[in-house]
Scaffold this motif. Sequence first.
Motif, short mmCIF file in Angstrom:
data_model
loop_
_atom_site.label_atom_id
_atom_site.label_comp_id
_atom_site.label_asym_id
_atom_site.label_seq_id
_atom_site.Cartn_x
_atom_site.Cartn_y
_atom_site.Cartn_z
N UNK A 1 4.41 0.55 6.18
CA UNK A 1 5.82 0.17 6.05
C UNK A 1 6.72 1.07 6.89
N UNK A 2 6.39 2.36 6.96
CA UNK A 2 7.17 3.27 7.82
C UNK A 2 7.13 2.82 9.27
N UNK A 3 6.00 2.32 9.69
CA UNK A 3 5.85 1.87 11.08
C UNK A 3 6.68 0.61 11.36
N UNK A 4 7.08 -0.09 10.30
CA UNK A 4 7.88 -1.30 10.46
C UNK A 4 9.38 -1.03 10.31
N UNK A 5 9.76 0.20 10.02
CA UNK A 5 11.17 0.49 9.75
C UNK A 5 12.10 0.12 10.89
N UNK A 6 11.64 0.21 12.11
CA UNK A 6 12.49 -0.09 13.27
C UNK A 6 12.99 -1.54 13.24
N UNK A 7 12.31 -2.40 12.49
CA UNK A 7 12.66 -3.82 12.46
C UNK A 7 13.90 -4.11 11.61
N UNK A 8 14.28 -3.17 10.77
CA UNK A 8 15.43 -3.36 9.91
C UNK A 8 15.08 -4.08 8.63
N UNK A 9 15.66 -3.64 7.53
CA UNK A 9 15.42 -4.26 6.23
C UNK A 9 16.42 -3.69 5.24
N UNK A 10 16.53 -4.30 4.05
CA UNK A 10 17.46 -3.80 3.05
C UNK A 10 16.77 -3.43 1.75
N UNK A 11 15.47 -3.66 1.63
CA UNK A 11 14.75 -3.28 0.42
C UNK A 11 13.27 -3.21 0.72
N UNK A 12 12.54 -2.55 -0.17
CA UNK A 12 11.09 -2.42 0.01
C UNK A 12 10.43 -2.39 -1.36
N UNK A 13 9.18 -2.83 -1.40
CA UNK A 13 8.43 -2.79 -2.63
C UNK A 13 6.95 -2.68 -2.36
N UNK A 14 6.22 -2.22 -3.37
CA UNK A 14 4.76 -2.11 -3.27
C UNK A 14 4.13 -2.60 -4.57
N UNK A 15 2.89 -3.02 -4.46
CA UNK A 15 2.09 -3.39 -5.62
C UNK A 15 0.68 -2.86 -5.37
N UNK A 16 0.11 -2.20 -6.40
CA UNK A 16 -1.23 -1.63 -6.30
C UNK A 16 -2.00 -2.02 -7.56
N UNK A 17 -3.25 -2.41 -7.38
CA UNK A 17 -4.12 -2.69 -8.53
C UNK A 17 -4.72 -1.36 -8.97
N UNK A 18 -4.50 -1.01 -10.24
CA UNK A 18 -4.99 0.26 -10.78
C UNK A 18 -5.54 0.00 -12.18
N UNK A 19 -6.82 0.30 -12.38
CA UNK A 19 -7.45 0.06 -13.69
C UNK A 19 -7.23 -1.36 -14.17
N UNK A 20 -7.45 -2.33 -13.29
CA UNK A 20 -7.30 -3.75 -13.60
C UNK A 20 -5.88 -4.16 -13.99
N UNK A 21 -4.90 -3.37 -13.62
CA UNK A 21 -3.49 -3.68 -13.88
C UNK A 21 -2.75 -3.68 -12.56
N UNK A 22 -1.83 -4.63 -12.38
CA UNK A 22 -1.01 -4.68 -11.18
C UNK A 22 0.25 -3.86 -11.43
N UNK A 23 0.38 -2.77 -10.69
CA UNK A 23 1.54 -1.89 -10.82
C UNK A 23 2.47 -2.16 -9.65
N UNK A 24 3.74 -2.35 -9.94
CA UNK A 24 4.71 -2.62 -8.89
C UNK A 24 5.89 -1.67 -8.98
#
Length: 110
Positions: free
Chosen positions: A21-44
Amino acid sequence: MCGIVGYAGARPALGIVLDGLRRLEYRGYDSAGVAVVCDDELLTEKKAGKLANLEKVLSERAASNPEDCAASPIGIGDGTTGIGHTRWATTAGRPTATPTPTSPPTAGSP
């Protein structure tokens, strides 16, 4: 303009996704989010503004509950599958609720 980065492998995904995502910062944006699967749970986690805002929230999340998978040293779990997204709002303004990734509505949610 939006950007999407995903990772599935043997290493913790969040750091790899955030680096992408840092490498895409030059493109411009107004928000960011992530989701990771951890212990069979989706954390966002998502945040309006620059990627630094999201990284700050992830760091605070890790510090608040160090025993929880969701509060690993990288903030949202050590899962090895994750996705990140930067969003440039073209509709609906820029409210905090619209950053992606989004999750399905749950009982009682708007």
